[in-house]
Design a protein around this motif. Structure first.
Motif, PDB file in Angstrom:
ATOM      1  N   VAL A 126      92.067  25.852  96.140  1.00  0.00           N
ATOM      2  CA  VAL A 126      92.308  25.202  95.081  1.00  0.00           C
ATOM      3  C   VAL A 126      93.707  25.445  94.663  1.00  0.00           C
ATOM      4  N   PHE A 127      94.659  24.440  94.325  1.00  0.00           N
ATOM      5  CA  PHE A 127      95.678  24.644  93.724  1.00  0.00           C
ATOM      6  C   PHE A 127      96.091  24.189  92.352  1.00  0.00           C
ATOM      7  N   GLY A 128      97.094  24.203  91.678  1.00  0.00           N
ATOM      8  CA  GLY A 128      97.352  23.674  90.481  1.00  0.00           C
ATOM      9  C   GLY A 128      98.896  23.480  90.056  1.00  0.00           C
ATOM     10  N   GLN A 129      98.979  22.772  89.231  1.00  0.00           N
ATOM     11  CA  GLN A 129     100.482  22.619  88.597  1.00  0.00           C
ATOM     12  C   GLN A 129     100.319  21.959  87.095  1.00  0.00           C
ATOM     13  N   LEU A 130     101.084  22.964  86.513  1.00  0.00           N
ATOM     14  CA  LEU A 130     101.434  22.576  84.815  1.00  0.00           C
ATOM     15  C   LEU A 130     102.465  21.769  84.854  1.00  0.00           C
ATOM     16  N   LEU A 131     102.024  20.658  83.929  1.00  0.00           N
ATOM     17  CA  LEU A 131     102.957  19.573  83.654  1.00  0.00           C
ATOM     18  C   LEU A 131     103.231  19.703  82.192  1.00  0.00           C
ATOM     19  N   SER A 132     104.445  19.385  81.684  1.00  0.00           N
ATOM     20  CA  SER A 132     104.873  19.110  80.294  1.00  0.00           C
ATOM     21  C   SER A 132     104.196  17.685  79.895  1.00  0.00           C
ATOM     22  N   ALA A 133     104.322  17.625  78.420  1.00  0.00           N
ATOM     23  CA  ALA A 133     103.707  16.297  78.128  1.00  0.00           C
ATOM     24  C   ALA A 133     104.581  14.957  78.600  1.00  0.00           C
ATOM     25  N   ASP A 134     105.633  15.263  79.054  1.00  0.00           N
ATOM     26  CA  ASP A 134     106.381  14.307  79.567  1.00  0.00           C
ATOM     27  C   ASP A 134     106.495  14.197  81.210  1.00  0.00           C
ATOM     28  N   GLY A 135     105.491  15.081  81.831  1.00  0.00           N
ATOM     29  CA  GLY A 135     105.387  14.855  83.137  1.00  0.00           C
ATOM     30  C   GLY A 135     106.362  15.784  83.896  1.00  0.00           C
ATOM     31  N   VAL A 136     107.049  16.554  83.387  1.00  0.00           N
ATOM     32  CA  VAL A 136     107.941  17.603  84.112  1.00  0.00           C
ATOM     33  C   VAL A 136     107.109  18.934  84.369  1.00  0.00           C
ATOM     34  N   GLU A 137     107.323  19.174  85.708  1.00  0.00           N
ATOM     35  CA  GLU A 137     106.717  20.387  86.185  1.00  0.00           C
ATOM     36  C   GLU A 137     106.989  21.491  85.506  1.00  0.00           C
ATOM     37  N   MET A 138     106.098  22.518  85.436  1.00  0.00           N
ATOM     38  CA  MET A 138     106.272  23.782  84.496  1.00  0.00           C
ATOM     39  C   MET A 138     105.778  24.983  85.247  1.00  0.00           C
ATOM     40  N   GLY A 139     106.537  26.184  85.077  1.00  0.00           N
ATOM     41  CA  GLY A 139     106.128  27.306  85.815  1.00  0.00           C
ATOM     42  C   GLY A 139     106.016  27.265  87.283  1.00  0.00           C
ATOM     43  N   VAL A 140     105.164  28.029  88.021  1.00  0.00           N
ATOM     44  CA  VAL A 140     105.195  28.179  89.657  1.00  0.00           C
ATOM     45  C   VAL A 140     104.612  26.786  90.244  1.00  0.00           C
ATOM     46  N   ASN A 141     105.406  26.524  91.227  1.00  0.00           N
ATOM     47  CA  ASN A 141     105.259  25.205  91.811  1.00  0.00           C
ATOM     48  C   ASN A 141     104.001  25.323  92.902  1.00  0.00           C
ATOM     49  N   ASP A 142     103.023  24.549  92.598  1.00  0.00           N
ATOM     50  CA  ASP A 142     101.834  24.420  93.360  1.00  0.00           C
ATOM     51  C   ASP A 142     101.108  25.717  93.470  1.00  0.00           C
ATOM     52  N   PHE A 143     100.575  26.368  92.412  1.00  0.00           N
ATOM     53  CA  PHE A 143     100.268  27.800  92.443  1.00  0.00           C
ATOM     54  C   PHE A 143      98.695  27.764  93.004  1.00  0.00           C
ATOM     55  N   ARG A 144      98.232  28.738  93.870  1.00  0.00           N
ATOM     56  CA  ARG A 144      97.223  28.874  94.548  1.00  0.00           C
ATOM     57  C   ARG A 144      96.078  29.345  93.288  1.00  0.00           C
ATOM     58  N   ILE A 145      95.052  28.759  93.153  1.00  0.00           N
ATOM     59  CA  ILE A 145      94.121  29.284  92.155  1.00  0.00           C
ATOM     60  C   ILE A 145      92.803  30.160  92.911  1.00  0.00           C
ATOM     61  N   SER A 146      92.489  29.489  94.102  1.00  0.00           N
ATOM     62  CA  SER A 146      91.342  30.216  94.837  1.00  0.00           C
ATOM     63  C   SER A 146      91.706  30.816  95.906  1.00  0.00           C
ATOM     64  N   THR A 147      90.942  31.998  96.351  1.00  0.00           N
ATOM     65  CA  THR A 147      91.137  32.669  97.597  1.00  0.00           C
ATOM     66  C   THR A 147      89.750  32.893  98.438  1.00  0.00           C
ATOM     67  N   MET A 148      89.252  32.027  99.207  1.00  0.00           N
ATOM     68  CA  MET A 148      87.948  32.078  99.473  1.00  0.00           C
ATOM     69  C   MET A 148      88.160  32.607 100.931  1.00  0.00           C
ATOM     70  N   GLY A 149      87.722  33.807 101.117  1.00  0.00           N
ATOM     71  CA  GLY A 149      87.730  34.461 102.571  1.00  0.00           C
ATOM     72  C   GLY A 149      88.909  35.123 102.823  1.00  0.00           C
ATOM     73  N   GLY A 150      89.841  35.276 101.891  1.00  0.00           N
ATOM     74  CA  GLY A 150      91.323  35.560 102.205  1.00  0.00           C
ATOM     75  C   GLY A 150      92.255  34.622 102.606  1.00  0.00           C
ATOM     76  N   ILE A 151      93.324  35.198 103.480  1.00  0.00           N
ATOM     77  CA  ILE A 151      94.417  34.320 103.930  1.00  0.00           C
ATOM     78  C   ILE A 151      94.248  34.116 105.459  1.00  0.00           C
ATOM     79  N   GLY A 152      94.419  32.847 105.870  1.00  0.00           N
ATOM     80  CA  GLY A 152      94.217  32.705 107.297  1.00  0.00           C
ATOM     81  C   GLY A 152      92.818  32.462 108.115  1.00  0.00           C
ATOM     82  N   GLU A 153      91.700  32.268 107.087  1.00  0.00           N
ATOM     83  CA  GLU A 153      90.378  32.239 107.368  1.00  0.00           C
ATOM     84  C   GLU A 153      89.730  30.814 107.106  1.00  0.00           C
ATOM     85  N   VAL A 154      89.897  29.885 108.047  1.00  0.00           N
ATOM     86  CA  VAL A 154      89.170  28.662 107.947  1.00  0.00           C
ATOM     87  C   VAL A 154      87.894  28.277 107.884  1.00  0.00           C
ATOM     88  N   GLU A 155      86.979  29.577 108.058  1.00  0.00           N
ATOM     89  CA  GLU A 155      85.522  29.382 107.938  1.00  0.00           C
ATOM     90  C   GLU A 155      85.151  29.242 106.359  1.00  0.00           C
TER      91      GLU A 155
END
Length: 471
Positions: A259-288
């Motif tokens: 799961v990823f997320g992006q904050l947007l201002s009221a006029d649709g401008v991206e705020m904060g970190v670009n496409d920040f990762r929210i979930s970490t299921m199984g760690g990094i690099g584990e497709v299972e």
């Protein structure tokens, strides 16, 4: 609940104790059927799917919407009013108009209430584009369908599965969807998240079909963004858009969905970190291990966000294929506050009983979050439950993300051990802090057949949790 009339006395005593001390209780009619042409015809070829709803704070009622193939022309979007007591009002209304327009199906709707205009905006997709329509408080159709996305000259490209949020500060909507739009430099089947702002009257404003996500590099159709959610936070005046993707950042590999997320201002401008990762299921690099079908709600009192999803993980004893509901509390700026496991339907290390497709709302009266989901978990279902017998469950969380009260089963589709099921659910809360939950399910109470899915609903109330932890 009526489900328990057929099971042992010992379990009935246990359930009585739960209801006496539980945090969510059912009020109003039990498992009321909302759809009129699906769910009780005895025809498994007619279904009502993808239900969701919104609350009208001006008139103190709810509107449920869904898509159904009851119309011979194809799948259409329908809506029906529900009273504050959880009882359907009047007849269902056709929102999309396939026979009178393009003869294309309408799928997977979303709805939001506009308290400034006292009306609703419904969005959906056909086989190619995103559409919207305004509905009056009495479900009167206001104007024609509004085409939101613009990729129609290319029949092999598509825009799908929209979601919508309302900006209560500026009387605006934000509609988001995912698409392989060539105007953004994408190749066929390379899906990214896009958005469009609308005025309260449904007129497009701002950048046209602006891009929100950046999964890998343009031209890489092996990676995608899908399964969206969006909410507006009146405390911060910002949107949070969420999605699932197999992005290539931080060592994430192809087919490793998070799961990823992006904050947007009221006029649709991206705020904060670009496409920040929210979930970490199984760690990094584990497709299972994957995360799927996220939902998001805003705490309009302190600016926090709650994101929930279903997934399998390898932490705390969980194993591959053991799908449970997980959550992440985020600050106003998207910083991690608390990661939560919200379900344990078969215990830990058991893939027989699973949890899927959560929804989440913030209750401004109790200042808590409520999460609903479908599960075939054995809890409270007797000593020998059948897996794959799904019902709807709810879980309360305080605004700090701590679980309160007791995990509670809400639906009872068919008898224990039957082939009847409850599936995808949706939530809305009224000004009294009472919640309406709806789902699509198959039940025999009204003459429905196994595999014939209609829309059902149940009104809920929450018993208060005091500072000492007792109710």
């Amino acid at each position: 609940m009526l489900l328990y009339k057929n099971i042992t006395g010992a379990v009935i005593i246990l359930i009585t104790t739960i209801l006496a001390h539980g945090s969510v209780i059912e009020i109003g009619p039990n498992d009321v059927i909302i759809s009129q042409e699906a769910g009780w015809q005895g025809n498994p070829n007619i279904d009502a799917l993808y239900p969701t709803l919104a609350y009208n704070s001006t008139d103190n009622n709810f509107v449920a919407i869904w898509s159904s193939n009851a119309n011979a022309a194809g799948s259409e979007i329908y809506a029906r009013l529900i009273s504050a007591n959880g009882i359907p009002i009047g007849n269902q209304v056709n929102v999309s108009d396939i026979p009178n327009s393009d003869n294309l199906p309408a799928y997977d709707p979303d709805i939001v209430y506009n308290p400034i205009q006292n009306e609703f905006l419904v969005v959906w997709y056909n086989d190619q584009e995103i559409f919207a329509r305004r509905l009056g408080a009495d479900l009167t159709v206001l104007g024609a369908e509004i085409q939101i996305s613009d990729i129609s000259p290319l029949p092999t490209r598509t825009a799908v599965r929209p979601h919508v949020a309302f900006n209560t500060l500026d009387d605006e909507y934000l509609v988001v969807w995912y698409s392989d739009d060539p105007a953004a430099g994408l190749s066929e089947n390379e899906f990214e998240v896009f958005g469009q702002r609308l005025t309260g009257e449904g007129v497009e404003i701002g950048a046209n079909d602006f891009r929100v996500s950046d999964v890998a590099d343009n031209g890489d159709a092996s990676r995608d963004a899908k399964q969206l959610g969006v909410a507006f936070n009146s405390f911060s005046g910002e949107y949070l858009v969420i999605w699932v993707a197999d992005d290539d950042q931080e060592g994430q590999v192809d087919q490793e969905f998070e799961v990823f997320g992006q904050l947007l201002s009221a006029d649709g401008v991206e705020m904060g970190v670009n496409d920040f990762r929210i979930s970490t299921m199984g760690g990094i690099g584990e497709v299972e291990f994957d995360a799927s079908y996220p939902a998001v709600a805003a705490n309009n009192y302190n600016g926090d966000w709650m994101v929930v999803w279903h997934g399998d993980d390898n932490s705390t004893g969980l194993i591959d294929g053991e799908f449970e509901i997980h959550g992440q509390l985020l600050s106003e700026a998207g910083q991690f506050l608390d990661k939560i496991r919200l379900s344990a339907m078969g215990g830990t290390g058991n893939t027989d009983y699973l949890a899927y497709r959560p929804d989440v709302i913030f209750n401004p009266v109790t200042r808590e979050f409520l999460v609903s989901f479908q599960s075939d978990g054995p809890i409270w279902q007797g000593s020998e439950p059948d897996d794959d017998e799904y019902e709807i469950w709810v879980r309360r969380l305080n605004e700090s993300g701590e679980q309160t009260g007791i995990l509670t089963m809400i639906s009872d589709m068919g008898d224990l051990g039957s082939a009847f099921d409850a599936r995808t659910s949706a939530l809305a809360v009224d000004h009294n802090g009472e919640t309406m939950v709806i789902w699509n399910g198959s039940d025999d109470t009204h003459g429905g057949a196994v595999g014939e899915f209609g829309v059902f609903g149940q009104k809920l109330a929450e018993t208060p949790i005091f500072s000492d932890g007792f109710e």
